[in-house]
Design a protein around this motif. Sequence first.
Motif, PDB file in Angstrom:
ATOM      1  N   CYS A   1       0.857  -1.185   0.000  1.00 22.80           N
ATOM      2  CA  CYS A   1       0.000   0.000   0.000  1.00 22.80           C
ATOM      3  C   CYS A   1       0.894   1.237   0.000  1.00 22.80           C
ATOM      4  O   CYS A   1       1.794   1.334   0.833  1.00 22.80           O
ATOM      5  CB  CYS A   1      -0.896  -0.023   1.245  1.00 22.80           C
TER       6      CYS A   1
ATOM      7  N   CYS B   1      -4.642  -1.789  -4.217  1.00 23.68           N
ATOM      8  CA  CYS B   1      -3.726  -0.651  -4.299  1.00 23.68           C
ATOM      9  C   CYS B   1      -2.861  -0.780  -5.550  1.00 23.68           C
ATOM     10  O   CYS B   1      -2.381  -1.874  -5.893  1.00 23.68           O
ATOM     11  CB  CYS B   1      -2.835  -0.595  -3.060  1.00 23.68           C
TER      12      CYS B   1
ATOM     13  N   ALA C   1      -5.803   9.712  -0.950  1.00 26.95           N
ATOM     14  CA  ALA C   1      -5.212   8.636  -0.154  1.00 26.95           C
ATOM     15  C   ALA C   1      -4.748   9.169   1.196  1.00 26.95           C
ATOM     16  O   ALA C   1      -4.222  10.275   1.285  1.00 26.95           O
ATOM     17  CB  ALA C   1      -4.043   8.011  -0.907  1.00 26.95           C
TER      18      ALA C   1
ATOM     19  N   CYS D   1       0.014   5.835  -7.259  1.00 29.88           N
ATOM     20  CA  CYS D   1      -1.262   5.933  -6.547  1.00 29.88           C
ATOM     21  C   CYS D   1      -2.301   6.556  -7.474  1.00 29.88           C
ATOM     22  O   CYS D   1      -2.049   7.576  -8.117  1.00 29.88           O
ATOM     23  CB  CYS D   1      -1.078   6.784  -5.289  1.00 29.88           C
TER      24      CYS D   1
END
Length: 177
Positions: free
Chosen positions: A46, A126, A140, A134
């Motif tokens: 992540c 993710c 986020a 991302c």
Amino acid sequence: MEEQLIQMALEAGADKAEIIPTTQIVTSEEFREACRKNLCGQWGRCWMCPPDVGDIEPLMAQIRTYQHGLWYQSIGQLEDSFDIEGMSEAKHRHVLLSQRLEERIRPLLGRHLHLCCGGCGLCERCARLDDQPCRFPDKAMPSLESYGVNVYQTTSSTSLKYINGQNTVTYFSLVLF
């Protein structure tokens, strides 16, 4: 403004919220060791978790650049203490609550830092897992633990409870301002 922030958190779906000074936030490098051991399964999976979120010392120091925090929680009901699906659903609801709150407070606060419950949880998968950037860097949220926040100890000096009864799960977030 403090009462307004608390009200915004409650309207977004938080069960309880209060303003705390950042001096009341307990941090520890020990949380990074727990991350390294991959106890939650998010290490390297992540973008908002270690190791990608950054070194823990500067992150803990960043917390101290703010004066106040909006500490809030949501409490999920479970069928029993083994209700993993219920825990997952409650976490997802908490992430959505944090996103709703972020949309409302962003114009009000300006510079702030919003930390959410373990792992971002915004995307089902993710982009980190696919070596992609991302998808939502403006939405986020890093985890409290990735910044070294000891949720239990921080909660113990507030009116919020860490444990909210049998067959419940409690998630926390923090808006630093």
